[in-house]
Design a protein around this motif. Structure first.
Motif, PDB file in Angstrom:
ATOM      1  N   VAL A 192       0.953  -1.146  -0.109  1.00  0.00           N
ATOM      2  CA  VAL A 192       0.041   0.217   0.004  1.00  0.00           C
ATOM      3  C   VAL A 192       0.859   1.264  -0.137  1.00  0.00           C
ATOM      4  O   VAL A 192       1.793   1.341   0.951  1.00  0.00           O
ATOM      5  CB  VAL A 192      -1.068  -0.089   1.192  1.00  0.00           C
ATOM      6  N   ARG A 193       0.554   2.034  -0.952  1.00  0.00           N
ATOM      7  CA  ARG A 193       1.490   3.338  -0.915  1.00  0.00           C
ATOM      8  C   ARG A 193       0.639   4.549  -0.808  1.00  0.00           C
ATOM      9  O   ARG A 193      -0.368   4.703  -1.717  1.00  0.00           O
ATOM     10  CB  ARG A 193       2.244   3.423  -2.480  1.00  0.00           C
ATOM     11  N   TYR A 194       0.731   5.440  -0.058  1.00  0.00           N
ATOM     12  CA  TYR A 194      -0.266   6.510   0.348  1.00  0.00           C
ATOM     13  C   TYR A 194       0.296   7.537  -0.239  1.00  0.00           C
ATOM     14  O   TYR A 194       1.480   8.042  -0.105  1.00  0.00           O
ATOM     15  CB  TYR A 194      -0.417   6.521   1.810  1.00  0.00           C
ATOM     16  N   ASN A 199      -4.410  19.486   1.844  1.00  0.00           N
ATOM     17  CA  ASN A 199      -5.164  19.863   2.969  1.00  0.00           C
ATOM     18  C   ASN A 199      -4.942  19.329   4.294  1.00  0.00           C
ATOM     19  O   ASN A 199      -5.247  18.194   4.455  1.00  0.00           O
ATOM     20  CB  ASN A 199      -6.638  19.684   2.352  1.00  0.00           C
ATOM     21  N   PRO A 200      -4.589  19.969   5.532  1.00  0.00           N
ATOM     22  CA  PRO A 200      -4.161  19.347   6.821  1.00  0.00           C
ATOM     23  C   PRO A 200      -5.552  18.805   7.163  1.00  0.00           C
ATOM     24  O   PRO A 200      -5.082  17.688   7.931  1.00  0.00           O
ATOM     25  CB  PRO A 200      -3.890  20.452   7.591  1.00  0.00           C
ATOM     26  N   PHE A 201      -6.478  18.849   6.767  1.00  0.00           N
ATOM     27  CA  PHE A 201      -7.953  18.273   7.134  1.00  0.00           C
ATOM     28  C   PHE A 201      -8.640  17.401   6.254  1.00  0.00           C
ATOM     29  O   PHE A 201      -9.615  16.613   6.423  1.00  0.00           O
ATOM     30  CB  PHE A 201      -8.886  19.047   7.890  1.00  0.00           C
ATOM     31  N   GLY A 202      -7.804  17.025   5.029  1.00  0.00           N
ATOM     32  CA  GLY A 202      -8.357  16.250   3.939  1.00  0.00           C
ATOM     33  C   GLY A 202      -7.892  14.806   3.989  1.00  0.00           C
ATOM     34  O   GLY A 202      -7.212  14.414   4.697  1.00  0.00           O
ATOM     35  N   LYS A 203      -8.334  14.215   3.059  1.00  0.00           N
ATOM     36  CA  LYS A 203      -8.126  12.867   2.680  1.00  0.00           C
ATOM     37  C   LYS A 203      -7.320  12.442   1.595  1.00  0.00           C
ATOM     38  O   LYS A 203      -7.244  13.402   0.850  1.00  0.00           O
ATOM     39  CB  LYS A 203      -9.338  12.078   2.694  1.00  0.00           C
ATOM     40  N   GLY A 204      -6.274  11.567   1.665  1.00  0.00           N
ATOM     41  CA  GLY A 204      -5.298  11.410   0.441  1.00  0.00           C
ATOM     42  C   GLY A 204      -6.001  10.116  -0.348  1.00  0.00           C
ATOM     43  O   GLY A 204      -7.093   9.653  -0.159  1.00  0.00           O
ATOM     44  N   VAL A 263      -8.643   8.073   1.539  1.00  0.00           N
ATOM     45  CA  VAL A 263      -8.232   7.505   2.564  1.00  0.00           C
ATOM     46  C   VAL A 263      -7.630   8.657   3.788  1.00  0.00           C
ATOM     47  O   VAL A 263      -6.904   9.311   3.557  1.00  0.00           O
ATOM     48  CB  VAL A 263      -6.644   6.832   2.272  1.00  0.00           C
ATOM     49  N   VAL A 264      -8.086   8.299   5.084  1.00  0.00           N
ATOM     50  CA  VAL A 264      -7.744   9.198   5.936  1.00  0.00           C
ATOM     51  C   VAL A 264      -6.419   8.818   6.627  1.00  0.00           C
ATOM     52  O   VAL A 264      -6.129   7.699   6.856  1.00  0.00           O
ATOM     53  CB  VAL A 264      -8.646   9.023   7.322  1.00  0.00           C
ATOM     54  N   ALA A 298       0.797  -0.194   6.252  1.00  0.00           N
ATOM     55  CA  ALA A 298       1.749   0.835   5.844  1.00  0.00           C
ATOM     56  C   ALA A 298       1.611   2.122   6.742  1.00  0.00           C
ATOM     57  O   ALA A 298       0.221   2.186   7.292  1.00  0.00           O
ATOM     58  CB  ALA A 298       1.306   1.232   4.185  1.00  0.00           C
ATOM     59  N   TRP A 299       2.504   2.962   6.634  1.00  0.00           N
ATOM     60  CA  TRP A 299       2.353   4.359   7.395  1.00  0.00           C
ATOM     61  C   TRP A 299       1.818   5.478   6.522  1.00  0.00           C
ATOM     62  O   TRP A 299       2.226   5.423   5.226  1.00  0.00           O
ATOM     63  CB  TRP A 299       3.764   4.380   7.889  1.00  0.00           C
ATOM     64  N   THR A 300       0.889   5.925   7.071  1.00  0.00           N
ATOM     65  CA  THR A 300       0.315   7.209   6.256  1.00  0.00           C
ATOM     66  C   THR A 300       0.559   8.525   7.049  1.00  0.00           C
ATOM     67  O   THR A 300      -0.230   8.842   7.989  1.00  0.00           O
ATOM     68  CB  THR A 300      -1.093   7.185   6.012  1.00  0.00           C
ATOM     69  N   ILE A 301       1.809   9.075   6.764  1.00  0.00           N
ATOM     70  CA  ILE A 301       2.165  10.196   7.534  1.00  0.00           C
ATOM     71  C   ILE A 301       1.397  11.357   7.267  1.00  0.00           C
ATOM     72  O   ILE A 301       1.669  11.823   6.177  1.00  0.00           O
ATOM     73  CB  ILE A 301       3.603  10.440   7.536  1.00  0.00           C
TER      74      ILE A 301
END
Length: 331
Positions: A192-194, A199-204, A263-264, A298-301
């Motif tokens: 999984v690649r994020y 947007n600081p409050f958005g989703k990727g 994705v949050v 996976a990490w989602t920083i």
């Protein structure tokens, strides 16, 4: 939906494919003067079909069941649709899944190790006069140690012109070797690649990639689903509709890449792929098997959030420092 990437197959399978056109029998076609069902390309001066015998007439392709050490004879009919004599090479070859997700046959100079090695034509070539139909007998002879399972291959007729261009026309052979069938699929190299958002409050968005591997001894298709979720299954998001995989021969692999939107960035996410193996028999009936599920992490920083926090912390620190200096100046 993503475009599927090519399957992983032996390098020899694609040898010389740039100059080869292989067509497998899929629809009934009556060539001029032909009795059996045949495969044809309107640009080619000949057609091929199955012989009429104890196995049936007007068959679209060949389908057999044999035990190890078994043997049978059948025939291929070649129809010259042109106005000049036609000389064609005839040979058998193993099948593989092409880059477009279709069953194809290996080139003549690529070594066949399965069904293509067990089929022998009575002659290596055939000559047909204009408007003539010629039958080429062939034998399917299994070794005594042939492994149980399903195999795919074909009988190919080939024409090479003076410029070296090779054109081929063939009919598919599906063989079931007696013994226990063990259908099985697995998921390999799941990642999984994020991709974050400004947007600081958005989703990727995330991309889920994996490889489907047919680890059993039957021909299978995979029904697919993928999702991404946060800790404890929260913020779960499913990928859109994913097309079924092509038919995969035993041992074949198929690479898949699926986008997942919304994705949050929950620091650590889980990517899950679920496959439902589909058994498709020679009559095209479909039977689903038990689902196979594989998960990775996976990490989602959330870099935008961290940057915002860094800016806020910097402002707070700067404000406190300014306040201290003012107090010091007032004393």
């Amino acid at each position: 939906m993503h475009p599927p990437t090519p399957p992983t197959t032996t390098a020899a399978r694609t040898l010389a494919q740039s100059t080869v056109v292989v067509l497998l029998a899929a629809l009934a076609f009556l060539g001029p003067g032909a009795g059996p069902a045949a495969a044809a390309d309107s640009d080619l001066p000949w057609a091929v079909g199955t012989a009429s015998n104890d196995f049936g007439s007007r068959r679209q392709n060949y389908s057999y069941t044999l035990n190890p050490g078994g043997r049978l004879k059948d025939g291929l009919v070649v129809v010259n649709r042109g106005t000049t004599p036609l000389h064609l090479a005839v040979y058998a070859a193993d099948a593989f899944t092409s880059e477009e997700g279709k069953l194809d046959l290996v080139a003549k100079d690529a070594k066949s190790t399965g069904l293509g090695a067990w089929v022998r034509t009575d002659r290596p070539d055939v000559t047909a006069r204009p408007r003539e139909s010629v039958e080429v007998p062939f034998t399917v002879a299994l070794p005594a140690d042939a492994a149980p399972g399903e195999y795919m291959g074909g009988i190919v007729t080939s024409l090479t012109d003076g410029a070296g261009t090779n054109q081929q026309l063939g009919i598919r052979i599906r063989l079931r070797v007696g013994g226990e069938l063990k259908p099985s699929l697995s998921v390999k190299n799941l990642q999984v690649r994020y991709t974050g958002t400004s947007n600081p409050f958005g989703k990727g968005e995330a991309t889920v990639t994996y490889t489907i591997h047919n680890t059993g001894n039957t021909i299978l298709t995979a029904r697919q689903a993928a999702s991404v979720s946060g800790p404890f299954g929260r913020f779960s998001v499913r990928a859109g509709q994913i097309d079924d995989s092509p038919q995969l021969l035993p041992g074949d692999t198929w690479k898949v890449s699926v986008p997942v939107h919304g994705v949050v960035p929950a620091l650590r996410v889980s990517g899950t792929v679920t496959l439902v193996p589909l058994v498709i028999d020679a009559s095209n009936s479909v039977a689903p098997l038990a689902a196979v599920e594989t998960t990775t992490h996976a990490w989602t920083i959330p870099w935008a959030v961290l940057l915002l926090l860094a800016v806020v912390c910097g402002l707070v620190v700067a404000g406190l420092a300014l306040r201290r200096r003012r107090r010091a100046a007032d004393r």
